[in-house]
Design a protein around this motif. Structure first.
Motif, PDB file in Angstrom:
ATOM      1  N   LEU A   1       9.808  98.909  84.270  1.00 18.40           N
ATOM      2  CA  LEU A   1      11.218  98.148  83.932  1.00 18.40           C
ATOM      3  C   LEU A   1      12.007  99.724  83.162  1.00 18.40           C
ATOM      4  CD1 LEU A   1       9.315  95.618  81.883  1.00 18.40           C
ATOM      5  CD2 LEU A   1      10.342  95.375  84.014  1.00 18.40           C
TER       6      LEU A   1
ATOM      7  N   ASP B   1      14.532 100.956  84.478  1.00 17.34           N
ATOM      8  CA  ASP B   1      16.090 100.770  85.290  1.00 17.34           C
ATOM      9  C   ASP B   1      16.697  99.446  84.616  1.00 17.34           C
ATOM     10  OD1 ASP B   1      18.114 102.071  87.391  1.00 17.34           O
ATOM     11  OD2 ASP B   1      17.413  99.456  87.617  1.00 17.34           O
ATOM     12  N   PRO B   2      17.786  99.696  84.439  1.00 12.14           N
ATOM     13  CA  PRO B   2      18.785  98.441  83.865  1.00 12.14           C
ATOM     14  C   PRO B   2      18.515  97.245  84.999  1.00 12.14           C
ATOM     15  CG  PRO B   2      19.837 100.494  83.700  1.00 12.14           C
ATOM     16  CD  PRO B   2      18.761 100.837  84.158  1.00 12.14           C
TER      17      PRO B   2
ATOM     18  N   LEU C   1      15.436  95.470  85.275  1.00 10.96           N
ATOM     19  CA  LEU C   1      15.644  94.550  84.012  1.00 10.96           C
ATOM     20  C   LEU C   1      15.404  93.512  83.789  1.00 10.96           C
ATOM     21  CD1 LEU C   1      15.443  96.354  80.420  1.00 10.96           C
ATOM     22  CD2 LEU C   1      13.679  94.806  81.465  1.00 10.96           C
ATOM     23  N   ARG C   2      17.235  93.701  84.234  1.00  9.25           N
ATOM     24  CA  ARG C   2      18.187  92.830  84.942  1.00  9.25           C
ATOM     25  C   ARG C   2      17.486  91.670  85.736  1.00  9.25           C
ATOM     26  NH1 ARG C   2      24.238  92.860  85.324  1.00  9.25           N
ATOM     27  NH2 ARG C   2      24.024  90.817  84.797  1.00  9.25           N
TER      28      ARG C   2
ATOM     29  N   PHE D   1      13.999  91.386  86.974  1.00 11.64           N
ATOM     30  CA  PHE D   1      12.942  90.359  86.380  1.00 11.64           C
ATOM     31  C   PHE D   1      13.277  90.202  84.950  1.00 11.64           C
ATOM     32  CE2 PHE D   1       9.057  91.717  82.735  1.00 11.64           C
ATOM     33  CZ  PHE D   1       8.649  90.941  83.733  1.00 11.64           C
ATOM     34  N   SER D   2      14.244  89.794  84.196  1.00  6.86           N
ATOM     35  CA  SER D   2      14.595  89.305  83.475  1.00  6.86           C
ATOM     36  C   SER D   2      14.922  87.511  84.461  1.00  6.86           C
ATOM     37  CB  SER D   2      15.769  89.476  82.439  1.00  6.86           C
ATOM     38  OG  SER D   2      16.944  89.493  82.995  1.00  6.86           O
TER      39      SER D   2
END
Lengths: 111, 111
Positions: free
Chosen positions: B34, B36-37, B40-41, B43-44
């Motif tokens: 998680l 790395d931006p 994370l995006r 994943f979200s």
DNA sequence: CGTCTATGTTGACACTCATCGATACCAGTG
DNA sequence: CACTGGTATCGATGAGTGTCAACATAGACG
């Protein structure tokens, strides 16, 4: 200093909606701080110490050299997960509860 | 496959005690996923999708090329945070609640 | 001031990683 | 079978990171 004390927890649970580019970068930086085994161990040593606070001398036996320990503590400080304070000869690190709580809350899957 | 479905959540709250070398490495790998931006995006986007599940085609507009998206999804899979399933033409990713819950629980500061 | 101990900084090096274009794989559809 | 669209893998490359030895800084103490 570089203490990044201004880092502000930002985000609701991931289940609540997509992260913006900005929020993703902020949160990714916090997770990155815990993405190294040595840093995680240092962090856990501070967090599990009495009062959530520990002297560097109490936690620096993690299998790497002293400069490396200092480097990792700096990273944790810059990420806003730890704060540091010099008291006499020693430097004490303590956890920054709001930031840690923000990370935990973000991973809360309850709907 | 490399799905790392065998990754088992391991750890109590950090306040409870120091992490072992082994546990630190396991948890660090999850946090790294998680860190790395773009990840994370992604994943979200999956986590916030209906049913905690989404087709790659629904989430791949994160500003990087298709191979890069695939690469990041693989990382999230290997870390145990996502699982994937092919249904016909499309591949669906869904969150792995136990692993995410373990990360959240670890950052719980209540004493 | 000088010295000792604790901690931070610098510079260098090896290694990892994010990214892309090209290409391969997979499943429908004709 | 050939073709098409969705997804994964490969190879290369530039940026980033963990580590250490050497050095610098800060406070305590004489």
């Amino acid at each position: 200093m570089l203490d990044a004390g201004t880092v502000v927890p930002c985000c609701p649970p991931i289940t609540a909606g997509e992260l913006s580019q900005d929020d993703a970068e902020k949160m990714a930086a916090m997770f990155k701080a815990l993405s190294d085994p040595v840093r995680l161990r240092l962090f856990s040593k501070v967090a599990s110490h009495a009062g959530g606070e520990a002297c560097v001398c109490d936690i620096s036996d993690v299998g790497v050299s002293q400069p490396t320990v200092s480097h990792h503590l700096k990273k944790l400080r810059e990420a806003g997960l730890l704060t540091s304070e010099r008291r006499g000869t020693w430097v004490y690190y303590k956890v920054a509860p709001p930031v840690v709580a923000a990370m935990s809350a973000m991973l809360d899957l309850r709907t």
